[in-house]
Design an enzyme around this catalytic site. Sequence first.
Site, PDB file in Angstrom:
ATOM      1  N   ASN A 202       0.802  -1.263  -0.147  1.00  0.00           N
ATOM      2  CA  ASN A 202       0.036   0.079   0.099  1.00  0.00           C
ATOM      3  C   ASN A 202       0.837   1.184   0.130  1.00  0.00           C
ATOM      4  O   ASN A 202       1.892   1.190   0.645  1.00  0.00           O
ATOM      5  CB  ASN A 202      -0.955   0.081   1.241  1.00  0.00           C
ATOM      6  CG  ASN A 202      -1.766  -1.132   1.199  1.00  0.00           C
ATOM      7  OD1 ASN A 202      -2.076  -1.865   0.401  1.00  0.00           O
ATOM      8  ND2 ASN A 202      -2.439  -1.506   2.339  1.00  0.00           N
TER       9      ASN A 202
ATOM     10  N   HIS B 220       5.920  -0.427  -2.735  1.00  0.00           N
ATOM     11  CA  HIS B 220       5.645  -0.006  -3.719  1.00  0.00           C
ATOM     12  C   HIS B 220       5.547   1.771  -3.702  1.00  0.00           C
ATOM     13  O   HIS B 220       4.948   2.479  -4.474  1.00  0.00           O
ATOM     14  CB  HIS B 220       3.999  -0.227  -4.122  1.00  0.00           C
ATOM     15  CG  HIS B 220       4.060  -1.637  -4.464  1.00  0.00           C
ATOM     16  ND1 HIS B 220       2.966  -2.315  -4.357  1.00  0.00           N
ATOM     17  CD2 HIS B 220       4.680  -2.495  -5.015  1.00  0.00           C
ATOM     18  CE1 HIS B 220       2.946  -3.656  -4.825  1.00  0.00           C
ATOM     19  NE2 HIS B 220       4.096  -3.423  -5.099  1.00  0.00           N
TER      20      HIS B 220
ATOM     21  N   CYS C 235      12.439  13.440  -7.627  1.00  0.00           N
ATOM     22  CA  CYS C 235      12.735  14.198  -8.785  1.00  0.00           C
ATOM     23  C   CYS C 235      13.052  13.287  -9.950  1.00  0.00           C
ATOM     24  O   CYS C 235      13.746  12.110  -9.582  1.00  0.00           O
ATOM     25  CB  CYS C 235      13.969  14.931  -8.456  1.00  0.00           C
ATOM     26  SG  CYS C 235      14.646  16.191  -9.907  1.00  0.00           S
TER      27      CYS C 235
ATOM     28  N   CYS D 106      17.336  14.141 -10.502  1.00  0.00           N
ATOM     29  CA  CYS D 106      18.351  13.744  -9.370  1.00  0.00           C
ATOM     30  C   CYS D 106      17.843  12.774  -8.315  1.00  0.00           C
ATOM     31  O   CYS D 106      18.599  12.474  -7.394  1.00  0.00           O
ATOM     32  CB  CYS D 106      18.837  15.102  -8.383  1.00  0.00           C
ATOM     33  SG  CYS D 106      17.703  15.873  -7.609  1.00  0.00           S
TER      34      CYS D 106
ATOM     35  N   CYS E  57      17.650  20.244  -7.763  1.00  0.00           N
ATOM     36  CA  CYS E  57      18.054  20.653  -8.874  1.00  0.00           C
ATOM     37  C   CYS E  57      17.038  21.254  -9.755  1.00  0.00           C
ATOM     38  O   CYS E  57      17.238  21.800 -10.909  1.00  0.00           O
ATOM     39  CB  CYS E  57      18.515  19.649  -9.518  1.00  0.00           C
ATOM     40  SG  CYS E  57      17.164  18.285 -10.114  1.00  0.00           S
TER      41      CYS E  57
HETATM   42  N1  APR Z   1      -9.901  -7.247   4.800  1.00  0.00           N
HETATM   43  C1  APR Z   1      -9.209  -8.146   4.278  1.00  0.00           C
HETATM   44  N2  APR Z   1      -9.007  -8.385   2.678  1.00  0.00           N
HETATM   45  C2  APR Z   1      -9.789  -7.779   2.278  1.00  0.00           C
HETATM   46  C3  APR Z   1     -10.979  -6.889   2.576  1.00  0.00           C
HETATM   47  C4  APR Z   1     -10.563  -6.781   4.148  1.00  0.00           C
HETATM   48  N3  APR Z   1     -11.716  -5.894   4.664  1.00  0.00           N
HETATM   49  N4  APR Z   1     -11.541  -6.334   1.459  1.00  0.00           N
HETATM   50  C5  APR Z   1     -11.156  -6.722   0.543  1.00  0.00           C
HETATM   51  N5  APR Z   1     -10.241  -7.772   0.783  1.00  0.00           N
HETATM   52  C6  APR Z   1      -9.015  -8.500  -0.043  1.00  0.00           C
HETATM   53  C7  APR Z   1      -9.571  -8.748  -1.657  1.00  0.00           C
HETATM   54  O1  APR Z   1     -10.538 -10.101  -1.190  1.00  0.00           O
HETATM   55  C8  APR Z   1      -8.654  -8.983  -2.483  1.00  0.00           C
HETATM   56  O2  APR Z   1      -8.126 -10.304  -2.409  1.00  0.00           O
HETATM   57  O3  APR Z   1      -8.204  -7.648  -0.558  1.00  0.00           O
HETATM   58  C9  APR Z   1      -7.691  -7.931  -1.712  1.00  0.00           C
HETATM   59  C10 APR Z   1      -7.301  -6.715  -2.622  1.00  0.00           C
HETATM   60  O4  APR Z   1      -6.432  -7.174  -3.843  1.00  0.00           O
HETATM   61  P1  APR Z   1      -5.977  -6.200  -4.839  1.00  0.00           P
HETATM   62  O5  APR Z   1      -7.077  -5.280  -4.947  1.00  0.00           O
HETATM   63  O6  APR Z   1      -5.518  -7.070  -5.995  1.00  0.00           O
HETATM   64  O7  APR Z   1      -4.913  -5.366  -4.004  1.00  0.00           O
HETATM   65  P2  APR Z   1      -3.232  -5.654  -3.896  1.00  0.00           P
HETATM   66  O8  APR Z   1      -3.335  -7.272  -3.585  1.00  0.00           O
HETATM   67  O9  APR Z   1      -2.856  -4.844  -2.734  1.00  0.00           O
HETATM   68  O10 APR Z   1      -2.652  -5.425  -5.382  1.00  0.00           O
HETATM   69  C11 APR Z   1      -1.063  -5.498  -5.383  1.00  0.00           C
HETATM   70  O11 APR Z   1      -1.259  -4.426  -7.413  1.00  0.00           O
HETATM   71  O12 APR Z   1      -2.447  -2.684  -8.329  1.00  0.00           O
HETATM   72  C12 APR Z   1      -1.197  -2.991  -7.821  1.00  0.00           C
HETATM   73  O13 APR Z   1       0.330  -1.534  -6.948  1.00  0.00           O
HETATM   74  C13 APR Z   1      -0.817  -1.806  -6.855  1.00  0.00           C
HETATM   75  O14 APR Z   1      -0.002  -2.698  -4.378  1.00  0.00           O
HETATM   76  C14 APR Z   1      -1.132  -2.834  -5.619  1.00  0.00           C
HETATM   77  C15 APR Z   1      -0.728  -4.143  -6.151  1.00  0.00           C
END
Ligand code: APR
Length: 254
Positions: A109, A126, A134, A137, A156
């Site tokens: 996150n 991430h 920047c 630099c 810069c």
């Molecule tokens: N508690 C726990 N899990 C939850 C909840 C909750 N209240 N609500 C949703 N979820 C779960 C969903 O079921 C899903 O499996 O959280 C997950 C979210 O998945 P994604 O949306 O794919 O997010 P993430 O896994 O963090 O994505 C990874 O992908 O888009 C890129 O850079 C972005 O960091 C991100 C990376």
Amino acid sequence: MHSAPQLSISDELRRRFRDARRVLVLTGAGVSAESGVPTFRGGGNSAVWKGMPFDVISSARMVQRDLPAVWEWFDYRRGLLEALSPNAAHDEIAAWQDRFADFALVTQNIDGLHQKAGSRSVIELHGSIWRARCVGCHTRSAIIPNRPRDNACHDCGDSVRPDVVLFGEMLPAGTFERAAAAAADCELCFVIGTSALVYPAASLPEIAHASGAFVCEVNPESTPLSHWCDESLMGKAGDVLPRLSRLALESSGK
Ligand code: APR
């Protein structure tokens, strides 16, 4: 009155929660869902900006082509975040850093809610929406809530971009290595609120498992991890984590 679904926790997990010293927590968008932050894929509504899917507007190519549009998207998301607060899951994870002797928190996150809940030395795989970098630099600078954001580098004068890992980009140097070392060293690994689809983050529980750690997933939906992890707690993190701590410690009279 909403009563939380029954949560069954194995004796094995209770014992390991009580006795573990080296613990790794990996979080994803789901841990912030109960704070009102949209997830990207499962459970919540997928993010689209001005008709562009998030993986287009959040891409290295878009920084080349139209940096102001990228900033508009991240300024909008930061604006949403300014009004949001950590939830019970963030608070519980923050408390765990003082419960376990050797604790590592790795997050995908960029929202900064772990830090807002009091978590220290968070490994941000991430990047962060609260920083700029920047393009010349690479100096990083903090973006202060409710303050206008600078468009130029203080050092810069070159233009700055969000200090976030965009699609098509590598993770910041050394960050994944630190997370992988913690995964290889931990004895208990929690994977909370991630669809476990995006690599290399999704390889961390695999590294932990291969090194003999007990891997526990917390997610209301099943993910590729659910088929091989040691325990899957199907539920919302804000509900499951406080109960896990309570139940695990209760059963030991601690
Ligand atoms: N508690 C726990 N899990 C939850 C909840 C909750 N209240 N609500 C949703 N979820 C779960 C969903 O079921 C899903 O499996 O959280 C997950 C979210 O998945 P994604 O949306 O794919 O997010 P993430 O896994 O963090 O994505 C990874 O992908 O888009 C890129 O850079 C972005 O960091 C991100 C990376």
